[in-house]
Design an enzyme around this catalytic site. Structure first.
Site, mmCIF file in Angstrom:
data_model
loop_
_atom_site.group_PDB
_atom_site.id
_atom_site.type_symbol
_atom_site.label_atom_id
_atom_site.label_comp_id
_atom_site.label_asym_id
_atom_site.label_seq_id
_atom_site.Cartn_x
_atom_site.Cartn_y
_atom_site.Cartn_z
ATOM 1 N N CYS A 57 34.486 49.566 87.666
ATOM 2 C CA CYS A 57 33.436 48.937 86.858
ATOM 3 C C CYS A 57 32.722 47.873 87.693
ATOM 4 O O CYS A 57 33.279 47.375 88.680
ATOM 5 C CB CYS A 57 34.117 48.304 85.639
ATOM 6 N N CYS A 64 36.201 50.116 80.390
ATOM 7 C CA CYS A 64 36.800 49.269 81.429
ATOM 8 C C CYS A 64 38.042 48.598 80.880
ATOM 9 O O CYS A 64 38.015 47.996 79.804
ATOM 10 C CB CYS A 64 35.784 48.249 81.919
ATOM 11 N N HIS A 103 43.271 57.169 67.082
ATOM 12 C CA HIS A 103 43.837 57.106 68.438
ATOM 13 C C HIS A 103 42.760 57.099 69.515
ATOM 14 O O HIS A 103 43.022 57.469 70.660
ATOM 15 C CB HIS A 103 44.835 58.258 68.647
ATOM 16 N N ASN A 163 49.900 73.248 56.893
ATOM 17 C CA ASN A 163 50.690 73.299 58.124
ATOM 18 C C ASN A 163 51.550 74.561 58.061
ATOM 19 O O ASN A 163 52.205 74.793 57.045
ATOM 20 C CB ASN A 163 51.606 72.051 58.222
#
Ligand code: OAD
Length: 258
Positions: free
Chosen positions: A156, A133, A125, A221
């Site tokens: 930019c 940019c 991700h 978990n």
């Protein structure tokens, strides 16, 4: 009081597999960074209860309210840089020395895995550590971008706006990342899933791929997930406690230099 018996006793039927395995993949989500002090997304009080994803985590939201979205990510980056990796991040960095072929696939953008020393890493991700940019792709370390412009996205040289180098909803993953992760998951003899609710696709599909291709599936978990029923071993404990214990238990059943 620890939730796990330590030293951790591995089920006898798994010990030979874990002792001999040469290829391992670990797949992490926000839960691994919880003990470092960062919020998860979907737990009570989590990030998506504080803001709506459609207001902060889409290109459309950035184009509508660039200053709001930029400031929110600048703050998240500040928080992630201010905390330290925990024993779970450090234990996973050791897995690179334990297995001849090891890949860490993370959904996290907090940068704690590389800071703990992990190098064989796929950040599915993206990362908060960089800004890029929106138009030409030019990249700048997030720290420099925020120092330059804390309240609105820096402009930019090409005239585009710098945005965090994370993947937003509706966007494609970084080029090649999912393909490499899928290949590794399909070859893995051990697939360890840690601190993810398994809700977000395509990332969560890696667990299915590993399971269908015959990996020994281990889940860490404190809560059950949709994938718990597939796991050969479920450790219902916080990652900072369970991962170091699991690492020691696996090492104990491996002959030296395997
Ligand atoms: P979630 O917030 O969906 O899930 C976090 C998981 O961590 C839950 O299953 C918790 O039970 C577990 N957890 C909590 N504390 C833990 C601890 N100390 N040790 C181990 N586990 C713990 O976060 P993710 O699964 O990472 O994507 O979410 C996936 C994606 O959804 C994120 O990458 C993000 C989000 O939208 C994007 O922004 C594109």
């Amino acid at each position: 009081m620890p939730l796990l018996d330590t030293p951790l006793e591995l089920p006898a039927e798994l010990r030979p597999r874990l002792g001999k395995a040469r290829r391992a993949v670990a797949f992490t989500g926000a839960g691994i960074s919880k003990e470092s002090g960062l919020d998860t997304f979907r737990d009570v009080g989590g990030v998506w209860q504080q803001v709506r994803p459609e207001d902060m985590a889409t290109l459309d939201a950035f184009r509508r309210r660039p200053a709001v979205v930029w400031s929110w990510y600048a703050e998240r980056w500040g928080r992630a840089s201010a905390v330290a990796p925990n024993p779970a991040h450090f234990a996973l960095a050791r897995w690179e020395e334990i297995f001849p072929y090891f890949t860490l696939v993370t959904q996290n953008v907090d940068g704690l895995h590389p800071r703990a020393g992990s190098r064989r890493l796929i950040e599915l991700h993206g990362t908060l550590a960089w800004a890029r940019c929106d138009f030409c792709g030019f990249r700048l370390p997030m720290g420099e971008a925020v120092a330059k412009s804390p309240d609105r996205p820096p402009v930019c040289d090409c005239g585009g706006l710098l945005r965090p180098a994370v993947v937003w909803f509706g966007e494609t993953l970084p080029p090649g990342a999912m393909e490499r992760a899928t290949e590794e998951a399909s070859l893995a003899e051990i697939f360890l899933s840690i601190g993810t609710s398994g809700n977000v696709y395509p990332a969560a599909g890696l667990i299915d791929v590993a399971h269908q291709c015959g990996a020994c599936l281990i889940e860490i978990n404190p809560e059950p997930t949709p994938f718990s029923r597939l796991a050969h071993l479920s450790l219902r404990a916080p990652a900072g406690e369970a991962l170091p214990a699991l690492t020691e238990a696996i090492l104990a059943c491996r002959p030296p230099n395997t």
